[in-house]
Design a protein around this motif. Structure first.
Motif, PDB file in Angstrom:
ATOM      1  N   VAL A  81       0.811   1.425  -9.844  1.00 42.96           N
ATOM      2  CA  VAL A  81       0.933   0.687  -8.592  1.00 42.96           C
ATOM      3  C   VAL A  81      -0.415   0.785  -7.896  1.00 42.96           C
ATOM      4  O   VAL A  81      -0.801   1.850  -7.404  1.00 42.96           O
ATOM      5  CB  VAL A  81       2.039   1.257  -7.692  1.00 42.96           C
ATOM      6  CG1 VAL A  81       2.103   0.484  -6.371  1.00 42.96           C
ATOM      7  CG2 VAL A  81       3.394   1.209  -8.389  1.00 42.96           C
ATOM      8  N   LEU A 109      -2.253   0.536  -5.028  1.00 43.45           N
ATOM      9  CA  LEU A 109      -1.965   0.486  -3.600  1.00 43.45           C
ATOM     10  C   LEU A 109      -3.196  -0.028  -2.865  1.00 43.45           C
ATOM     11  O   LEU A 109      -4.255   0.602  -2.875  1.00 43.45           O
ATOM     12  CB  LEU A 109      -1.582   1.878  -3.098  1.00 43.45           C
ATOM     13  CG  LEU A 109      -1.390   2.049  -1.588  1.00 43.45           C
ATOM     14  CD1 LEU A 109      -0.301   1.126  -1.062  1.00 43.45           C
ATOM     15  CD2 LEU A 109      -1.070   3.498  -1.254  1.00 43.45           C
ATOM     16  N   CYS A 161      -4.557  -3.074   0.499  1.00 48.29           N
ATOM     17  CA  CYS A 161      -4.173  -3.626   1.797  1.00 48.29           C
ATOM     18  C   CYS A 161      -4.797  -5.002   1.977  1.00 48.29           C
ATOM     19  O   CYS A 161      -5.607  -5.439   1.150  1.00 48.29           O
ATOM     20  CB  CYS A 161      -4.584  -2.687   2.937  1.00 48.29           C
ATOM     21  SG  CYS A 161      -6.364  -2.520   3.165  1.00 48.29           S
ATOM     22  N   TYR A 219      -0.234  -4.092  -5.110  1.00 47.58           N
ATOM     23  CA  TYR A 219       0.830  -4.024  -4.108  1.00 47.58           C
ATOM     24  C   TYR A 219       0.232  -3.642  -2.761  1.00 47.58           C
ATOM     25  O   TYR A 219      -0.392  -2.583  -2.619  1.00 47.58           O
ATOM     26  CB  TYR A 219       1.892  -3.004  -4.535  1.00 47.58           C
ATOM     27  CG  TYR A 219       3.187  -3.123  -3.754  1.00 47.58           C
ATOM     28  CD1 TYR A 219       4.014  -4.230  -3.920  1.00 47.58           C
ATOM     29  CD2 TYR A 219       3.567  -2.138  -2.854  1.00 47.58           C
ATOM     30  CE1 TYR A 219       5.199  -4.349  -3.204  1.00 47.58           C
ATOM     31  CE2 TYR A 219       4.758  -2.245  -2.138  1.00 47.58           C
ATOM     32  CZ  TYR A 219       5.566  -3.349  -2.321  1.00 47.58           C
ATOM     33  OH  TYR A 219       6.731  -3.473  -1.610  1.00 47.58           O
ATOM     34  N   PRO A 246       1.472  -3.003   0.954  1.00 51.32           N
ATOM     35  CA  PRO A 246       2.663  -2.831   1.792  1.00 51.32           C
ATOM     36  C   PRO A 246       2.358  -2.757   3.286  1.00 51.32           C
ATOM     37  O   PRO A 246       3.145  -2.211   4.051  1.00 51.32           O
ATOM     38  CB  PRO A 246       3.196  -1.476   1.307  1.00 51.32           C
ATOM     39  CG  PRO A 246       1.947  -0.704   1.005  1.00 51.32           C
ATOM     40  CD  PRO A 246       0.927  -1.717   0.512  1.00 51.32           C
ATOM     41  N   ASP A 247       1.230  -3.326   3.690  1.00 57.44           N
ATOM     42  CA  ASP A 247       0.735  -3.080   5.044  1.00 57.44           C
ATOM     43  C   ASP A 247       1.084  -4.166   6.050  1.00 57.44           C
ATOM     44  O   ASP A 247       0.636  -4.102   7.192  1.00 57.44           O
ATOM     45  CB  ASP A 247      -0.789  -2.914   5.009  1.00 57.44           C
ATOM     46  CG  ASP A 247      -1.483  -4.125   4.383  1.00 57.44           C
ATOM     47  OD1 ASP A 247      -1.059  -4.539   3.288  1.00 57.44           O
ATOM     48  OD2 ASP A 247      -2.429  -4.655   4.987  1.00 57.44           O
ATOM     49  N   THR A 305       6.577   0.796  -2.123  1.00 61.49           N
ATOM     50  CA  THR A 305       5.606   1.609  -2.865  1.00 61.49           C
ATOM     51  C   THR A 305       6.277   2.820  -3.498  1.00 61.49           C
ATOM     52  O   THR A 305       6.127   3.089  -4.690  1.00 61.49           O
ATOM     53  CB  THR A 305       4.475   2.071  -1.932  1.00 61.49           C
ATOM     54  OG1 THR A 305       3.982   0.968  -1.175  1.00 61.49           O
ATOM     55  CG2 THR A 305       3.337   2.677  -2.745  1.00 61.49           C
ATOM     56  N   ALA A 328       7.188   3.673  -7.442  1.00 66.02           N
ATOM     57  CA  ALA A 328       6.596   4.899  -7.984  1.00 66.02           C
ATOM     58  C   ALA A 328       7.636   5.793  -8.657  1.00 66.02           C
ATOM     59  O   ALA A 328       7.278   6.690  -9.426  1.00 66.02           O
ATOM     60  CB  ALA A 328       5.885   5.668  -6.872  1.00 66.02           C
ATOM     61  N   VAL A 380       0.701   5.987  -8.498  1.00 67.66           N
ATOM     62  CA  VAL A 380       0.158   5.143  -7.428  1.00 67.66           C
ATOM     63  C   VAL A 380      -1.329   5.440  -7.283  1.00 67.66           C
ATOM     64  O   VAL A 380      -1.737   6.588  -7.092  1.00 67.66           O
ATOM     65  CB  VAL A 380       0.883   5.403  -6.092  1.00 67.66           C
ATOM     66  CG1 VAL A 380       0.240   4.583  -4.964  1.00 67.66           C
ATOM     67  CG2 VAL A 380       2.368   5.069  -6.212  1.00 67.66           C
ATOM     68  N   PRO A 395      -4.611   4.276  -5.111  1.00 59.99           N
ATOM     69  CA  PRO A 395      -5.227   3.507  -4.029  1.00 59.99           C
ATOM     70  C   PRO A 395      -6.529   2.852  -4.483  1.00 59.99           C
ATOM     71  O   PRO A 395      -7.354   3.489  -5.149  1.00 59.99           O
ATOM     72  CB  PRO A 395      -5.498   4.560  -2.938  1.00 59.99           C
ATOM     73  CG  PRO A 395      -4.583   5.709  -3.278  1.00 59.99           C
ATOM     74  CD  PRO A 395      -4.503   5.703  -4.779  1.00 59.99           C
ATOM     75  N   ASP A 412       7.347   9.235   2.791  1.00 63.88           N
ATOM     76  CA  ASP A 412       6.555   8.464   1.828  1.00 63.88           C
ATOM     77  C   ASP A 412       5.842   7.295   2.504  1.00 63.88           C
ATOM     78  O   ASP A 412       4.700   6.969   2.169  1.00 63.88           O
ATOM     79  CB  ASP A 412       7.453   7.954   0.702  1.00 63.88           C
ATOM     80  CG  ASP A 412       7.926   9.074  -0.221  1.00 63.88           C
ATOM     81  OD1 ASP A 412       7.204  10.077  -0.341  1.00 63.88           O
ATOM     82  OD2 ASP A 412       9.020   8.947  -0.795  1.00 63.88           O
ATOM     83  N   CYS A 461       1.751   6.477   2.724  1.00 58.22           N
ATOM     84  CA  CYS A 461       1.133   5.183   2.409  1.00 58.22           C
ATOM     85  C   CYS A 461       0.330   4.653   3.582  1.00 58.22           C
ATOM     86  O   CYS A 461      -0.790   4.142   3.415  1.00 58.22           O
ATOM     87  CB  CYS A 461       2.203   4.175   2.000  1.00 58.22           C
ATOM     88  SG  CYS A 461       2.942   4.498   0.393  1.00 58.22           S
TER      89      CYS A 461
END
Length: 338
Positions: free
Chosen positions: A155, A157, A159, A226, A228-229, A255, A259, A266, A268, A299, A303
């Motif tokens: 994943v 991660l 933004c 992904y 998620p922000d 997220t 995971a 995950v 970043p 969690d 993130c």
């Protein structure tokens, strides 16, 4: 048709629960140009695509300067988006003074203007031209490639920087092609353009509302992008977690959910534009350890902190013109109907 049944005790009618409509994804894997897409109602989209292709043939500093000018014009003709951006800065950074907020908003719109041409770069530039502008720490690149070759689901991660389209292209070109999570567009021409453009660096795209294809991709050991922000309202499962100065920002739980899939980590990663037309730095951080912990709120906090650190690297390059904090626990309006 709804059935009504008689309640014998009260004499009132009660409605049987309606069956939930099945969601039909509009995501495309192999879009084609159809005769219907050549209708005059779509000519503007085709023209915009053609103009963007021509503009990004110019020297990089030239069209990026044009992008800044376009951003300033957008700020003048889109007052609602300007007010939303200013309100986001006030909410996220309550200690900021009005003068600083106005300055940041102006710079943010300049970045959005440049982001339009960066999307065109991601979709239309040849690989050799893009690589000249990419900077990646050799150690980070080595670790990222080792992880990509490990067979684990990743994943990625990230933004919503204005450089997000470029980030996916750079990652896919230099590390490993993966799967993009996106929102299908109802306009067939825009849908065609974004799918064709994004699959230059992705194997394929999946609908953000359809978790099953995402799960399958991760189980195959593929990276998925992904972000998620953003505030997706009630459409996706979420909790209220701190995000900068807002203590109860709606944050999706996807997220941590992804995971939990076997053999998934995950990682970043993000890209930011360097000053002086020097190109872009792709950052690929180490995987999150001890994540997820199984508590949705904790969690989500993890993130959000990761995303906050990304944004602090290049504050004006983040997408502040969306209503990031529109969903509230009590239903109040943080944007005063903007």
């Amino acid at each position: 048709m709804t059935d009504n049944t008689e309640n014998r005790d009260s004499g009132k009618k009660t409605s049987a629960p309606k069956s939930k409509e099945k969601y039909h994804s509009k995501a495309q894997s192999d879009p084609k140009v159809t005769m219907a897409m050549l209708h005059p109602r779509y000519w503007l989209q085709w023209l915009a695509s053609f103009v963007l292709r021509l503009i990004v043939l110019l020297p990089y500093p030239v069209f990026m300067t044009l992008g800044r000018i376009l951003g300033y014009l957008a700020m003048a003709v889109l007052p609602r988006r300007r007010h939303i951006s200013e309100q986001n800065f006030r909410l996220a950074f309550p200690e900021m003074k009005d003068e600083e907020i106005r300055s940041l908003t102006k710079e943010h719109f300049a970045n959005c203007g440049m982001g339009i041409f960066e999307t065109a770069m991601a979709w239309y530039w040849p690989e050799w031209r893009l690589k000249r502008l990419v900077h990646i720490d050799p150690e980070q690149l080595k670790k990222a490639k080792e992880l990509a070759e490990s067979g684990k689901g990743i994943v990625v991660l990230t933004c919503h920087f204005v450089t997000l389209e470029l980030m996916a292209r750079i990652y896919g070109t230099n590390i490993k092609k993966g799967v993009g999570v996106y929102r299908p567009n109802d306009n067939p021409v825009i849908e065609y353009l974004q799918v064709v453009g994004r699959t230059r660096s992705n194997l394929y795209l999946v609908d953000r509302k359809e978790p099953r294809p995402i799960v399958k991709a991760l189980m195959k050991g593929l990276p998925i992008w992904y972000a998620p922000d953003q505030d997706y309202g009630q459409r996706l499962p979420h909790v209220f977690a701190p995000f900068f100065g807002v203590k109860d920002a709606a944050t999706v739980t996807g997220t941590a959910g992804f995971a939990k899939i076997r053999n998934t980590v995950v990682q970043p990663s993000y890209s930011i534009r360097l000053p002086g037309f020097k190109g872009y730095r792709l950052v690929v951080e180490d995987i999150l350890e001890n994540f997820p912990v199984g508590d949705d709120l904790q969690d989500a906090v993890t993130c959000n902190r990761v995303v906050e650190n990304m944004i602090k690297e290049a504050l004006p390059q983040y997408m502040w013109l969306h209503r990031r904090f529109k969903t509230t626990p009590d239903g109040s309006d943080r944007y005063h109907n903007l």
